[in-house]
Motif scaffolding. Structure first.
Motif, PDB file in Angstrom:
ATOM      1  N   TYR A  31       0.962  -1.231   0.107  1.00  0.00           N
ATOM      2  CA  TYR A  31       0.157   0.216   0.083  1.00  0.00           C
ATOM      3  C   TYR A  31       0.824   1.341  -0.040  1.00  0.00           C
ATOM      4  N   VAL A  32       1.988   1.349   0.884  1.00  0.00           N
ATOM      5  CA  VAL A  32       2.729   2.459   0.841  1.00  0.00           C
ATOM      6  C   VAL A  32       3.593   2.572  -0.287  1.00  0.00           C
ATOM      7  N   GLU A  33       3.882   1.683  -0.882  1.00  0.00           N
ATOM      8  CA  GLU A  33       4.885   1.816  -2.120  1.00  0.00           C
ATOM      9  C   GLU A  33       3.863   2.173  -3.320  1.00  0.00           C
ATOM     10  N   SER A  34       2.393   1.762  -3.067  1.00  0.00           N
ATOM     11  CA  SER A  34       1.896   2.407  -4.165  1.00  0.00           C
ATOM     12  C   SER A  34       1.455   3.871  -4.204  1.00  0.00           C
ATOM     13  N   LYS A  35       1.817   4.528  -3.123  1.00  0.00           N
ATOM     14  CA  LYS A  35       1.921   6.106  -2.744  1.00  0.00           C
ATOM     15  C   LYS A  35       3.280   6.804  -2.816  1.00  0.00           C
ATOM     16  N   LEU A  36       4.086   6.003  -3.150  1.00  0.00           N
ATOM     17  CA  LEU A  36       5.349   6.734  -2.909  1.00  0.00           C
ATOM     18  C   LEU A  36       5.575   7.590  -4.003  1.00  0.00           C
ATOM     19  N   GLY A  37       6.233   8.845  -3.778  1.00  0.00           N
ATOM     20  CA  GLY A  37       6.623  10.072  -4.808  1.00  0.00           C
ATOM     21  C   GLY A  37       5.659  10.861  -4.539  1.00  0.00           C
ATOM     22  N   HIS A  38       4.702  10.921  -3.391  1.00  0.00           N
ATOM     23  CA  HIS A  38       3.485  12.016  -3.367  1.00  0.00           C
ATOM     24  C   HIS A  38       4.031  13.200  -2.884  1.00  0.00           C
ATOM     25  N   GLU A  39       3.664  14.222  -3.630  1.00  0.00           N
ATOM     26  CA  GLU A  39       3.977  15.750  -2.934  1.00  0.00           C
ATOM     27  C   GLU A  39       2.969  16.157  -1.733  1.00  0.00           C
ATOM     28  N   TYR A  40       3.629  16.454  -0.608  1.00  0.00           N
ATOM     29  CA  TYR A  40       2.902  17.119   0.425  1.00  0.00           C
ATOM     30  C   TYR A  40       2.964  18.418   0.673  1.00  0.00           C
ATOM     31  N   ARG A  41       2.003  19.112   1.499  1.00  0.00           N
ATOM     32  CA  ARG A  41       2.166  20.527   1.691  1.00  0.00           C
ATOM     33  C   ARG A  41       2.178  20.607   3.089  1.00  0.00           C
ATOM     34  N   GLN A  54      11.474  22.746  -3.077  1.00  0.00           N
ATOM     35  CA  GLN A  54      11.217  21.684  -2.312  1.00  0.00           C
ATOM     36  C   GLN A  54      12.523  20.780  -1.967  1.00  0.00           C
ATOM     37  N   PHE A  55      12.200  19.839  -1.195  1.00  0.00           N
ATOM     38  CA  PHE A  55      13.184  18.727  -1.020  1.00  0.00           C
ATOM     39  C   PHE A  55      12.536  17.303  -1.364  1.00  0.00           C
ATOM     40  N   ILE A  56      13.506  16.586  -1.528  1.00  0.00           N
ATOM     41  CA  ILE A  56      12.841  15.124  -1.773  1.00  0.00           C
ATOM     42  C   ILE A  56      13.318  14.265  -0.941  1.00  0.00           C
ATOM     43  N   SER A  57      12.526  13.391  -0.265  1.00  0.00           N
ATOM     44  CA  SER A  57      12.919  12.318   0.777  1.00  0.00           C
ATOM     45  C   SER A  57      13.228  11.051  -0.267  1.00  0.00           C
ATOM     46  N   HIS A  58      14.313  10.499   0.064  1.00  0.00           N
ATOM     47  CA  HIS A  58      14.553   9.448  -0.697  1.00  0.00           C
ATOM     48  C   HIS A  58      14.745   8.109   0.423  1.00  0.00           C
ATOM     49  N   ASN A  59      14.348   6.913  -0.261  1.00  0.00           N
ATOM     50  CA  ASN A  59      14.640   5.737   0.574  1.00  0.00           C
ATOM     51  C   ASN A  59      16.129   5.421   0.854  1.00  0.00           C
ATOM     52  N   PRO A  60      16.476   5.237   2.014  1.00  0.00           N
ATOM     53  CA  PRO A  60      17.983   5.409   2.433  1.00  0.00           C
ATOM     54  C   PRO A  60      18.556   3.890   1.730  1.00  0.00           C
ATOM     55  N   SER A  61      17.610   2.834   1.807  1.00  0.00           N
ATOM     56  CA  SER A  61      17.967   1.783   1.180  1.00  0.00           C
ATOM     57  C   SER A  61      17.918   1.629  -0.413  1.00  0.00           C
ATOM     58  N   ASP A  62      17.487   2.356  -0.852  1.00  0.00           N
ATOM     59  CA  ASP A  62      17.404   2.505  -2.403  1.00  0.00           C
ATOM     60  C   ASP A  62      17.330   3.769  -2.771  1.00  0.00           C
ATOM     61  N   TRP A  63      18.216   4.561  -2.955  1.00  0.00           N
ATOM     62  CA  TRP A  63      18.212   6.281  -3.159  1.00  0.00           C
ATOM     63  C   TRP A  63      17.544   6.475  -4.363  1.00  0.00           C
ATOM     64  N   ASN A  64      17.211   5.726  -5.480  1.00  0.00           N
ATOM     65  CA  ASN A  64      16.536   5.896  -6.593  1.00  0.00           C
ATOM     66  C   ASN A  64      15.102   5.960  -6.297  1.00  0.00           C
ATOM     67  N   GLN A  65      14.615   5.448  -5.333  1.00  0.00           N
ATOM     68  CA  GLN A  65      13.313   5.680  -4.960  1.00  0.00           C
ATOM     69  C   GLN A  65      12.876   6.739  -4.130  1.00  0.00           C
ATOM     70  N   VAL A  66      12.023   7.566  -4.690  1.00  0.00           N
ATOM     71  CA  VAL A  66      11.591   8.708  -4.112  1.00  0.00           C
ATOM     72  C   VAL A  66      10.357   8.569  -3.132  1.00  0.00           C
ATOM     73  N   VAL A  67      10.660   8.727  -1.922  1.00  0.00           N
ATOM     74  CA  VAL A  67       9.538   8.432  -0.819  1.00  0.00           C
ATOM     75  C   VAL A  67       8.404   9.780  -1.082  1.00  0.00           C
ATOM     76  N   SER A  68       9.059  10.808  -0.715  1.00  0.00           N
ATOM     77  CA  SER A  68       7.874  12.030  -0.953  1.00  0.00           C
ATOM     78  C   SER A  68       8.540  13.059  -1.263  1.00  0.00           C
ATOM     79  N   VAL A  69       7.933  14.185  -1.674  1.00  0.00           N
ATOM     80  CA  VAL A  69       8.529  15.500  -1.944  1.00  0.00           C
ATOM     81  C   VAL A  69       7.827  16.550  -0.987  1.00  0.00           C
ATOM     82  N   PHE A  70       8.511  17.404  -0.422  1.00  0.00           N
ATOM     83  CA  PHE A  70       8.025  18.199   0.661  1.00  0.00           C
ATOM     84  C   PHE A  70       8.437  19.629   0.282  1.00  0.00           C
TER      85      PHE A  70
END
Length: 132
Positions: A31-41, A54-70
């Motif tokens: 479920y969470v993986e399906s929501k990755l990359g979402h932009e929050y305010r 903005q800044f981008i939060s990356h998965n530290p275990s897979d830097w190519n995976q964007v978790v969220s944008v803030f």
């Protein structure tokens, strides 16, 4: 409003050797993986606020995976948040302790109900293990 007193206790660790517990976590991860990359305010005074930077939060275990944008906060937004918190405190501080405690217990119940979702978020956001 009166509430029954509840005793604080830490939540027990989940036993992922149990198939249903493991599946619950796998479902939450999917479920969470399906929501990755979402932009929050940001939220200030109940209103969603953006910012030009903005800044981008990356998965530290897979830097190519964007978790969220803030949004990146600014000194002006920080000042607005502090002013809003100060104003809100004027009424919140007069709220009876029983009502404030009831709200905290309600939030704890909600967190408990969504435990696997929050755990999955921490797996992606901070590289935590399932148990952590």
């Amino acid at each position: 409003m009166t509430t029954a007193r509840q005793e604080f206790r830490n939540e027990a660790f989940q036993d992922f050797s149990k198939p249903d517990v493991k599946q619950g976590m796998l479902d939450a991860l999917a479920y969470v993986e399906s929501k990755l990359g979402h932009e929050y305010r940001m939220v200030i005074g109940g209103k969603r606020v953006g910012a030009s930077d903005q800044f981008i939060s990356h998965n530290p275990s897979d830097w190519n995976q964007v978790v969220s944008v803030f949004p990146k906060g600014t000194p002006e937004l920080a000042e607005k948040a502090i002013e809003t918190a100060h104003e809100t405190f004027k009424t919140w501080s007069r709220t009876p302790a029983e009502e404030r405690a009831a709200l905290v217990f309600k939030v704890a119940d909600m967190l408990r109900e969504k435990r696997n979702i929050f755990s999955a978020l921490m797996v992606y956001e901070t590289g935590k293990s399932w148990v952590e």
